[in-house]
Write a protein that holds these residues in place. Sequence first.
Motif, PDB file in Angstrom:
ATOM      1  N   VAL A 198       1.921  67.176 112.018  1.00  8.66           N
ATOM      2  CA  VAL A 198       0.962  67.520 110.963  1.00  8.66           C
ATOM      3  C   VAL A 198       1.140  66.548 109.806  1.00  8.66           C
ATOM      4  CG1 VAL A 198       0.171  69.301 109.358  1.00  8.66           C
ATOM      5  CG2 VAL A 198       1.080  69.967 111.592  1.00  8.66           C
ATOM      6  N   THR A 199       0.048  65.919 109.385  1.00  7.08           N
ATOM      7  CA  THR A 199       0.070  65.022 108.238  1.00  7.08           C
ATOM      8  C   THR A 199      -0.514  65.764 107.041  1.00  7.08           C
ATOM      9  OG1 THR A 199      -0.192  63.101 109.672  1.00  7.08           O
ATOM     10  CG2 THR A 199      -0.694  62.795 107.339  1.00  7.08           C
ATOM     11  N   MET A 200       0.234  65.749 105.942  1.00  9.53           N
ATOM     12  CA  MET A 200      -0.193  66.438 104.730  1.00  9.53           C
ATOM     13  C   MET A 200       0.060  65.541 103.534  1.00  9.53           C
ATOM     14  SD  MET A 200       1.527  70.179 105.329  1.00  9.53           S
ATOM     15  CE  MET A 200       3.126  69.520 105.738  1.00  9.53           C
ATOM     16  N   THR A 201      -0.697  65.768 102.483  1.00 10.73           N
ATOM     17  CA  THR A 201      -0.446  65.117 101.215  1.00 10.73           C
ATOM     18  C   THR A 201      -0.020  66.209 100.245  1.00 10.73           C
ATOM     19  OG1 THR A 201      -2.082  63.404 101.659  1.00 10.73           O
ATOM     20  CG2 THR A 201      -1.412  63.712  99.361  1.00 10.73           C
ATOM     21  N   ILE A 202       1.208  66.074  99.730  1.00 13.44           N
ATOM     22  CA  ILE A 202       1.770  67.110  98.868  1.00 13.44           C
ATOM     23  C   ILE A 202       2.193  66.481  97.549  1.00 13.44           C
ATOM     24  CG2 ILE A 202       3.622  68.795  98.603  1.00 13.44           C
ATOM     25  CD1 ILE A 202       3.563  69.165 101.633  1.00 13.44           C
ATOM     26  N   SER A 203       1.777  67.112  96.480  1.00 11.88           N
ATOM     27  CA  SER A 203       2.165  66.649  95.154  1.00 11.88           C
ATOM     28  C   SER A 203       3.508  67.265  94.777  1.00 11.88           C
ATOM     29  CB  SER A 203       1.115  67.063  94.121  1.00 11.88           C
ATOM     30  OG  SER A 203       1.598  66.762  92.824  1.00 11.88           O
ATOM     31  N   PRO A 204       4.447  66.448  94.340  1.00 14.51           N
ATOM     32  CA  PRO A 204       5.730  66.992  93.888  1.00 14.51           C
ATOM     33  C   PRO A 204       5.562  67.972  92.732  1.00 14.51           C
ATOM     34  CG  PRO A 204       5.865  64.618  94.129  1.00 14.51           C
ATOM     35  CD  PRO A 204       4.423  64.996  94.282  1.00 14.51           C
ATOM     36  N   ALA A 205       4.427  67.911  92.036  1.00 13.85           N
ATOM     37  CA  ALA A 205       4.168  68.834  90.932  1.00 13.85           C
ATOM     38  C   ALA A 205       4.154  70.284  91.405  1.00 13.85           C
ATOM     39  CB  ALA A 205       2.841  68.483  90.256  1.00 13.85           C
ATOM     40  N   ILE A 206       3.999  70.498  92.701  1.00 11.23           N
ATOM     41  CA  ILE A 206       3.993  71.863  93.224  1.00 11.23           C
ATOM     42  C   ILE A 206       5.312  72.576  92.916  1.00 11.23           C
ATOM     43  CG2 ILE A 206       4.820  71.351  95.571  1.00 11.23           C
ATOM     44  CD1 ILE A 206       2.357  73.477  96.203  1.00 11.23           C
ATOM     45  N   PHE A 207       6.383  71.802  92.760  1.00 10.86           N
ATOM     46  CA  PHE A 207       7.685  72.401  92.462  1.00 10.86           C
ATOM     47  C   PHE A 207       7.894  72.607  90.963  1.00 10.86           C
ATOM     48  CE2 PHE A 207       8.271  70.455  96.645  1.00 10.86           C
ATOM     49  CZ  PHE A 207       8.638  71.588  97.351  1.00 10.86           C
ATOM     50  N   ASP A 208       6.918  72.179  90.152  1.00 11.73           N
ATOM     51  CA  ASP A 208       6.947  72.412  88.710  1.00 11.73           C
ATOM     52  C   ASP A 208       6.109  73.653  88.420  1.00 11.73           C
ATOM     53  OD1 ASP A 208       7.382  72.131  85.994  1.00 11.73           O
ATOM     54  OD2 ASP A 208       5.818  70.624  85.737  1.00 11.73           O
ATOM     55  N   ASP A 209       6.445  74.738  89.112  1.00 14.73           N
ATOM     56  CA  ASP A 209       5.672  75.968  89.063  1.00 14.73           C
ATOM     57  C   ASP A 209       6.629  77.132  89.310  1.00 14.73           C
ATOM     58  OD1 ASP A 209       3.872  78.070  89.425  1.00 14.73           O
ATOM     59  OD2 ASP A 209       3.084  77.299  91.309  1.00 14.73           O
ATOM     60  N   LEU A 210       6.672  78.056  88.384  1.00 13.65           N
ATOM     61  CA  LEU A 210       7.595  79.184  88.501  1.00 13.65           C
ATOM     62  C   LEU A 210       7.362  79.979  89.778  1.00 13.65           C
ATOM     63  CD1 LEU A 210       9.880  80.878  87.364  1.00 13.65           C
ATOM     64  CD2 LEU A 210       8.169  82.186  86.078  1.00 13.65           C
ATOM     65  N   ASP A 211       6.102  80.159  90.176  1.00 17.86           N
ATOM     66  CA  ASP A 211       5.838  80.899  91.412  1.00 17.86           C
ATOM     67  C   ASP A 211       6.500  80.220  92.606  1.00 17.86           C
ATOM     68  OD1 ASP A 211       4.293  82.922  90.233  1.00 17.86           O
ATOM     69  OD2 ASP A 211       2.449  81.760  90.434  1.00 17.86           O
ATOM     70  N   MET A 212       6.415  78.887  92.661  1.00 17.61           N
ATOM     71  CA  MET A 212       7.019  78.169  93.781  1.00 17.61           C
ATOM     72  C   MET A 212       8.539  78.257  93.724  1.00 17.61           C
ATOM     73  SD  MET A 212       6.474  76.878  96.529  1.00 17.61           S
ATOM     74  CE  MET A 212       5.725  75.591  97.432  1.00 17.61           C
ATOM     75  N   VAL A 213       9.093  78.160  92.530  1.00 22.97           N
ATOM     76  CA  VAL A 213      10.549  78.282  92.386  1.00 22.97           C
ATOM     77  C   VAL A 213      10.998  79.687  92.810  1.00 22.97           C
ATOM     78  CG1 VAL A 213      12.465  78.252  90.733  1.00 22.97           C
ATOM     79  CG2 VAL A 213      10.705  76.485  90.642  1.00 22.97           C
ATOM     80  N   GLU A 214      10.205  80.704  92.458  1.00 24.62           N
ATOM     81  CA  GLU A 214      10.526  82.063  92.903  1.00 24.62           C
ATOM     82  C   GLU A 214      10.470  82.159  94.424  1.00 24.62           C
ATOM     83  OE1 GLU A 214       7.774  84.622  90.861  1.00 24.62           O
ATOM     84  OE2 GLU A 214       9.092  84.798  89.119  1.00 24.62           O
ATOM     85  N   ASN A 215       9.475  81.522  95.039  1.00 23.21           N
ATOM     86  CA  ASN A 215       9.390  81.518  96.498  1.00 23.21           C
ATOM     87  C   ASN A 215      10.621  80.870  97.116  1.00 23.21           C
ATOM     88  OD1 ASN A 215       6.860  82.764  96.575  1.00 23.21           O
ATOM     89  ND2 ASN A 215       5.763  80.835  96.588  1.00 23.21           N
ATOM     90  N   LEU A 216      11.060  79.747  96.556  1.00 21.97           N
ATOM     91  CA  LEU A 216      12.270  79.081  97.054  1.00 21.97           C
ATOM     92  C   LEU A 216      13.493  79.980  96.882  1.00 21.97           C
ATOM     93  CD1 LEU A 216      11.757  75.436  95.792  1.00 21.97           C
ATOM     94  CD2 LEU A 216      12.095  76.136  98.153  1.00 21.97           C
ATOM     95  N   TYR A 217      13.591  80.622  95.729  1.00 19.63           N
ATOM     96  CA  TYR A 217      14.710  81.530  95.470  1.00 19.63           C
ATOM     97  C   TYR A 217      14.711  82.666  96.497  1.00 19.63           C
ATOM     98  CZ  TYR A 217      17.744  84.907  93.212  1.00 19.63           C
ATOM     99  OH  TYR A 217      18.744  85.811  92.966  1.00 19.63           O
ATOM    100  N   ASP A 218      13.545  83.258  96.715  1.00 20.32           N
ATOM    101  CA  ASP A 218      13.446  84.359  97.682  1.00 20.32           C
ATOM    102  C   ASP A 218      13.875  83.918  99.075  1.00 20.32           C
ATOM    103  OD1 ASP A 218      12.562  86.059  95.684  1.00 20.32           O
ATOM    104  OD2 ASP A 218      10.432  85.887  96.244  1.00 20.32           O
ATOM    105  N   LEU A 219      13.511  82.679  99.446  1.00 17.21           N
ATOM    106  CA  LEU A 219      13.921  82.163 100.753  1.00 17.21           C
ATOM    107  C   LEU A 219      15.437  81.983 100.837  1.00 17.21           C
ATOM    108  CD1 LEU A 219      11.299  79.444 101.696  1.00 17.21           C
ATOM    109  CD2 LEU A 219      11.771  81.573 102.881  1.00 17.21           C
ATOM    110  N   GLN A 220      16.009  81.428  99.774  1.00 22.00           N
ATOM    111  CA  GLN A 220      17.445  81.175  99.774  1.00 22.00           C
ATOM    112  C   GLN A 220      18.257  82.463  99.739  1.00 22.00           C
ATOM    113  OE1 GLN A 220      17.904  78.469  96.474  1.00 22.00           O
ATOM    114  NE2 GLN A 220      17.714  76.696  97.809  1.00 22.00           N
ATOM    115  N   HIS A 221      17.664  83.533  99.224  1.00 19.76           N
ATOM    116  CA  HIS A 221      18.365  84.811  99.108  1.00 19.76           C
ATOM    117  C   HIS A 221      17.703  85.887  99.964  1.00 19.76           C
ATOM    118  CE1 HIS A 221      20.833  83.140  95.940  1.00 19.76           C
ATOM    119  NE2 HIS A 221      19.740  82.662  95.382  1.00 19.76           N
ATOM    120  N   ALA A 222      17.133  85.477 101.079  1.00 19.09           N
ATOM    121  CA  ALA A 222      16.395  86.397 101.942  1.00 19.09           C
ATOM    122  C   ALA A 222      17.244  87.567 102.420  1.00 19.09           C
ATOM    123  CB  ALA A 222      15.818  85.644 103.136  1.00 19.09           C
ATOM    124  N   ASP A 223      18.527  87.328 102.616  1.00 13.43           N
ATOM    125  CA  ASP A 223      19.388  88.401 103.094  1.00 13.43           C
ATOM    126  C   ASP A 223      19.747  89.400 101.983  1.00 13.43           C
ATOM    127  OD1 ASP A 223      20.870  86.434 101.797  1.00 13.43           O
ATOM    128  OD2 ASP A 223      22.668  86.811 102.983  1.00 13.43           O
TER     129      ASP A 223
END
Length: 104
Positions: free
Chosen positions: A24-49
Amino acid sequence: MTAATPQDHKQPKDTPRKVEVMGVTMTISPAIFDDLDMVENLYDLQHADENEEGGFAIVPFLRKLCGKDYTDVKNALRDDSGRIPFEKVGEFVQQLLGQLNPNS
């Protein structure tokens, strides 16, 4: 004219990056990680257990990260039986984040 130094060849950190992961080829802006919602999603993934959502946190994370390419990602990860194994999803996320890492 001076010789180019390695940092001259680095892509600016806010420039969208074209990546290909598991077909799959995608174009992703690094700015997506400059977003609290995305950081919360990452946190939830890292602490899924540790939280009640557990592994389900992967869904909003992938939807937001992949955007319009989300369906293409799912189709690329689908096996012959029509399922999308979580092992394959994990591999996809690892490879994608590895390509988006500005230090790689």
